[in-house]
Write a protein that holds these residues in place. Structure first.
Motif, PDB file in Angstrom:
ATOM      1  N   ILE A   1     -10.910  -5.309   3.114  1.00  0.00           N
ATOM      2  CA  ILE A   1      -9.598  -4.655   3.039  1.00  0.00           C
ATOM      3  C   ILE A   1      -9.593  -3.379   3.868  1.00  0.00           C
ATOM      4  O   ILE A   1      -8.617  -3.062   4.559  1.00  0.00           O
ATOM      5  CB  ILE A   1      -9.242  -4.364   1.573  1.00  0.00           C
ATOM      6  CG1 ILE A   1      -9.189  -5.663   0.770  1.00  0.00           C
ATOM      7  CG2 ILE A   1      -7.909  -3.632   1.477  1.00  0.00           C
ATOM      8  CD1 ILE A   1      -8.946  -5.458  -0.704  1.00  0.00           C
TER       9      ILE A   1
ATOM     10  N   LEU B   1      -5.109 -12.296  -7.531  1.00  0.00           N
ATOM     11  CA  LEU B   1      -4.334 -11.506  -6.575  1.00  0.00           C
ATOM     12  C   LEU B   1      -2.851 -11.708  -6.863  1.00  0.00           C
ATOM     13  O   LEU B   1      -2.407 -12.846  -7.059  1.00  0.00           O
ATOM     14  CB  LEU B   1      -4.684 -11.912  -5.146  1.00  0.00           C
ATOM     15  CG  LEU B   1      -4.059 -11.129  -3.992  1.00  0.00           C
ATOM     16  CD1 LEU B   1      -5.014 -11.086  -2.808  1.00  0.00           C
ATOM     17  CD2 LEU B   1      -2.723 -11.747  -3.550  1.00  0.00           C
TER      18      LEU B   1
ATOM     19  N   LEU C   1      -5.729   2.122   0.096  1.00  0.00           N
ATOM     20  CA  LEU C   1      -6.613   1.275  -0.703  1.00  0.00           C
ATOM     21  C   LEU C   1      -7.063   2.077  -1.912  1.00  0.00           C
ATOM     22  O   LEU C   1      -7.876   2.995  -1.797  1.00  0.00           O
ATOM     23  CB  LEU C   1      -7.815   0.808   0.128  1.00  0.00           C
ATOM     24  CG  LEU C   1      -8.922   0.063  -0.631  1.00  0.00           C
ATOM     25  CD1 LEU C   1      -8.352  -1.157  -1.362  1.00  0.00           C
ATOM     26  CD2 LEU C   1     -10.038  -0.360   0.329  1.00  0.00           C
TER      27      LEU C   1
ATOM     28  N   TYR D   1       3.288  -3.111  -3.658  1.00  0.00           N
ATOM     29  CA  TYR D   1       1.827  -3.098  -3.605  1.00  0.00           C
ATOM     30  C   TYR D   1       1.286  -4.509  -3.797  1.00  0.00           C
ATOM     31  O   TYR D   1       1.974  -5.414  -4.287  1.00  0.00           O
ATOM     32  CB  TYR D   1       1.259  -2.179  -4.687  1.00  0.00           C
ATOM     33  CG  TYR D   1       1.596  -2.606  -6.098  1.00  0.00           C
ATOM     34  CD1 TYR D   1       0.796  -3.504  -6.791  1.00  0.00           C
ATOM     35  CD2 TYR D   1       2.736  -2.120  -6.734  1.00  0.00           C
ATOM     36  CE1 TYR D   1       1.115  -3.897  -8.077  1.00  0.00           C
ATOM     37  CE2 TYR D   1       3.072  -2.505  -8.019  1.00  0.00           C
ATOM     38  CZ  TYR D   1       2.243  -3.397  -8.689  1.00  0.00           C
ATOM     39  OH  TYR D   1       2.569  -3.800  -9.952  1.00  0.00           O
ATOM     40  N   THR D   2       0.043  -4.678  -3.395  1.00  0.00           N
ATOM     41  CA  THR D   2      -0.722  -5.893  -3.647  1.00  0.00           C
ATOM     42  C   THR D   2      -1.869  -5.538  -4.573  1.00  0.00           C
ATOM     43  O   THR D   2      -2.623  -4.594  -4.294  1.00  0.00           O
ATOM     44  CB  THR D   2      -1.277  -6.475  -2.332  1.00  0.00           C
ATOM     45  OG1 THR D   2      -0.194  -6.795  -1.459  1.00  0.00           O
ATOM     46  CG2 THR D   2      -2.100  -7.716  -2.603  1.00  0.00           C
TER      47      THR D   2
ATOM     48  N   LEU E   1      -2.357  -9.809   3.304  1.00  0.00           N
ATOM     49  CA  LEU E   1      -2.086  -8.449   3.756  1.00  0.00           C
ATOM     50  C   LEU E   1      -1.283  -8.405   5.049  1.00  0.00           C
ATOM     51  O   LEU E   1      -0.732  -7.352   5.378  1.00  0.00           O
ATOM     52  CB  LEU E   1      -3.409  -7.691   3.951  1.00  0.00           C
ATOM     53  CG  LEU E   1      -4.245  -7.485   2.679  1.00  0.00           C
ATOM     54  CD1 LEU E   1      -5.560  -6.801   3.019  1.00  0.00           C
ATOM     55  CD2 LEU E   1      -3.472  -6.674   1.659  1.00  0.00           C
TER      56      LEU E   1
ATOM     57  N   THR F   1       1.342  -9.679  -6.224  1.00  0.00           N
ATOM     58  CA  THR F   1       2.133  -8.626  -5.595  1.00  0.00           C
ATOM     59  C   THR F   1       3.115  -8.050  -6.599  1.00  0.00           C
ATOM     60  O   THR F   1       3.381  -8.653  -7.646  1.00  0.00           O
ATOM     61  CB  THR F   1       2.903  -9.160  -4.374  1.00  0.00           C
ATOM     62  OG1 THR F   1       3.755 -10.231  -4.803  1.00  0.00           O
ATOM     63  CG2 THR F   1       1.944  -9.654  -3.315  1.00  0.00           C
TER      64      THR F   1
ATOM     65  N   VAL G   1      -2.746  -1.389  -1.454  1.00  0.00           N
ATOM     66  CA  VAL G   1      -3.580  -2.313  -2.209  1.00  0.00           C
ATOM     67  C   VAL G   1      -4.180  -1.583  -3.403  1.00  0.00           C
ATOM     68  O   VAL G   1      -4.779  -0.512  -3.259  1.00  0.00           O
ATOM     69  CB  VAL G   1      -4.703  -2.899  -1.331  1.00  0.00           C
ATOM     70  CG1 VAL G   1      -5.580  -3.837  -2.144  1.00  0.00           C
ATOM     71  CG2 VAL G   1      -4.103  -3.640  -0.140  1.00  0.00           C
TER      72      VAL G   1
END
Length: 486
Positions: free
Chosen positions: A138, A39, A166, A207-208, A72, A41, A79
Motif C-alpha cells: 500500500i 477489505l 495510510l 476510505y478503503t 486502490l 469501502t 486507507v
C-alpha cells in the motif's frame, strides 16, 4: 457445495462467518497456515468488482498485490488498515456467532461496517508472508508513509480526500490458554474498529478499510512444524528464525564481554565539558517491506577504545546540540543521531528547566524528527535519566508531524541519561528520573497497608467495647435474684 465463491458481505451479512467456516474446512487440507483478509469501502464509495478466489485457494503475495492494486486504483485513496498480531478463520467460527448465536458474536461493528459498505471483498486464506507485506504494498502504491494511530489520535487528524493517507491501527491478540481471554480481546478490537469507523464517518472522507493479521493464531497438523513457510528461495523462515536467534545470542555475548560500566559520550566547548550522554543500549529500526530492520549503535558509541564522532555539536547557556555521526547504518552511508536541548526560566516554578526538544535522524539528506519536549525534561541543574526512551510502547518521543519520515523509524534508548547544561567536573549531576515516585508497586503497597490498618483498628475497637459483668454469682451463697421489671 454451491458456495464455491465467497459472498459479498454487504449483501449477505449473516452468511459471513458461515462462508468463512466452510472455506476453512476446505483449505485445512493444505499444509500451509493462512490468515484471512477483509477489505471494504466506505458508504457511497465503490471499488472495481473483483472475483473472489475459489474455495480452498490460497492467495499468495503476487495475487494479493493484484487485488490491492485494483482496489486502490479506482477506490478511495485514504486507507485504514487494521493489523492484528494474530488471526485465523477459526477466530470467526468460534467467536463470530456462526450458527445463529448472535449474542456470542464479538464482531458486531465489523459486520455493521460490511453491511453498510458499497463494496467488499473477503479473502479467507491469504499466506501470512503476503499479509506481512500489505503495508509495504500500500505504501508503494500510494507513495506515502504509514501513520500508526489510535482512535484518540485519529479524532484530532483532519483527512483530505485528494491527499492519500495510510492509517495503521495495531490490534493485539490473546495469547493465554483461557479461550475467554482471546474472545474478550477480539471484542475490544471490534470496539476499536467501531470507534474508527464512527470517526471516519464524521469526517465524511471516503476510505478503503482492510482487516488482516501478521500471522495465523491457530497452527494445526504438519503446519506446526513449518508454519513459517519461506518467502524467497524456498528456504523456510523457521531456519531464518534459528539464524536470528544465533545472531541474537552472539550479540548478547558481545554485550556481556563489554565492561559493565563505560564512560559517557562527552562534548567539550574549549576546556570545559558541556554535554554528556550515556545509555546501556542505543538502537534504531526502519520499516522495509513490512518488516522492521534493527541496527544497534551501542558498540559504535560507547566502550573501551571507542571514540564517537561528535563534530557538528554545539552548546551555550540556553541551547545545546549533540550530534553523533555514523557510517553505513541500515544501508545509509551517512547517518546522524542528533539531540537538541534548550533551557529557560519558568515563572510558575521560579526556576530554570531544560527540555529535550527533539531527537533527529539525518540520513543521506533526509531528516526524521521526534519531539520530546512534552515528556523529557528536568531542572537545569540536574541530568535526565529514564529506563526506556522510545517512540513506541509508552512513547516519550512523538513524530513531528503525520507526514514526517519519523513514522517509518523506531528509536529505542535503554538506561538513557543525558545532560546538556551545568555539567561539573565532567560528571553527571543528580539525575531527575522519568518514573514518578508513586509507582504502581508503591500504590499497591500503600493501599494494602491501609486496608490492614483499618482491619486492625476495627478489631481493637470491638475489643475495647467488651464490658465485664459488675456482679458475679457465688456458688456458696444465695443465688442472685434478678428482678424482671424495674
Amino acid at each position: 457445495m454451491a458456495a464455491a465463491r465467497i459472498p459479498h458481505l454487504r449483501r449477505i451479512p449473516r452468511a459471513f462467518v458461515l462462508s468463512l467456516s466452510l472455506l476453512y474446512v476446505l483449505s485445512s487440507c493444505y499444509g500451509e497456515e493462512q490468515v484471512p483478509l477483509i477489505l471494504w469501502t466506505s458508504e457511497g464509495s465503490a471499488m472495481p468488482s473483483q472475483s473472489a478466489p475459489s474455495a480452498g485457494h490460497i492467495v499468495e503475495q503476487q495475487q494479493l498485490s493484484s487485488y490491492l492494486e485494483k482496489a486502490l486504483n479506482l477506490g478511495p485513496k485514504n486507507v485504514v488498515l487494521f493489523l492484528q498480531d494474530k488471526m485465523s478463520i477459526e477466530d470467526f467460527t468460534m467467536y463470530g456467532g456462526a450458527f445463529g448465536n448472535k449474542q456470542d458474536n464479538v464482531f458486531p461493528n465489523l459486520e455493521s461496517a460490511l453491511r453498510s459498505s458499497s463494496s467488499s471483498l473477503v479473502l479467507p486464506a491469504v499466506s501470512w508472508p503476503a499479509s506481512n507485506a500489505v503495508i509495504a504494498q500500500i505504501q508503494d502504491h500510494l507513495e506515502t508513509s504509514p501513520l500508526y494511530m489510535d482512535p484518540e489520535t485519529l479524532s484530532q487528524l483532519r483527512l483530505n480526500a485528494s491527499s492519500p493517507a495510510l492509517l495503521v491501527f495495531r490490534l493485539p491478540y490473546g495469547n493465554g490458554a483461557d479461550l475467554m481471554s482471546a474472545k474478550e480481546i477480539l471484542s475490544e478490537n471490534d470496539e476499536v474498529i467501531g470507534q474508527v469507523m464512527s470517526i471516519m464517518k464524521t469526517q465524511a472522507v471516503p476510505y478503503t478499510a482492510i482487516y488482516t493479521a501478521l500471522r495465523p493464531s491457530k497452527v494445526t497438523g504438519a503446519s506446526a512444524v513449518s508454519w513459517e513457510a519461506g518467502v524467497g528461495g524456498g528456504r523456510s523462515l523457521l531456519q531464518a528464525k534459528d539464524r536470528y536467534r544465533e545472531r541474537e545470542r552472539e550479540r548478547q555475548r558481545k554485550v556481556k564481554e563489554r565492561p559493565g560500566v563505560y564512560a559517557p559520550v562527552e562534548f567539550k566547548e574549549g576546556e570545559s565539558t558541556c554535554l554528556l550522554l550515556w545509555a546501556k543500549s542505543l538502537s534504531v529500526s526502519i520499516l522495509r517491506s513490512g518488516r522492521w530492520e534493527e541496527y544497534d549503535l551501542t558498540s559504535s558509541t560507547f566502550g573501551e577504545g571507542v571514540t564517537p564522532k561528535v563534530h557538528g555539536s554545539s552548546c551555550d547557556k540556553t541551547r545545546a546540540r549533540l550530534v553523533l555521526n555514523y557510517e553505513n547504518v541500515l544501508g545509509h552511508r551517512s547517518f546522524k543521531l542528533i539531540f537538541g536541548m534548550s533551557q529557560r526560566h519558568y515563572k510558575v516554578s521560579a526556576r530554570r528547566w531544560f527540555t529535550l526538544d527533539f531527537v533527529e535522524l539525518e540520513y543521506d539528506g533526509t531528516k526524521a524528527t521526534f519531539n520530546g519536549s512534552r515528556s523529557i525534561y528536568a531542572p537545569a541543574e540536574y541530568s535526565y535519566r529514564c529506563e526506556s526512551v522510545t517512540n513506541y510502547l509508552w512513547p516519550l518521543l512523538i513524530p513531528r508531524s503525520n507526514k514526517d519520515p519519523a513514522n517509518q523509524w523506531r528509536v529505542n534508548f535503554q538506561d538513557f541519561q543525558i545532560q546538556g547544561f551545568n555539567v561539573s567536573r565532567g560528571q553527571f549531576s543528580y539525575a531527575s528520573d522519568c518514573a514518578g515516585f508513586f509507582s504502581p508497586g508503591i500504590w499497591m503497597g500503600l493501599m494494602t497497608s491501609l486496608l490492614m490498618v483499618l482491619v486492625l483498628t476495627y478489631g481493637l475497637h470491638m475489643i475495647l467495647q467488651l464490658r465485664t459483668m459488675d456482679r458475679f454469682d457465688d456458688p456458696k451463697g444465695p443465688a442472685i435474684s434478678v428482678p424482671q421489671n424495674e
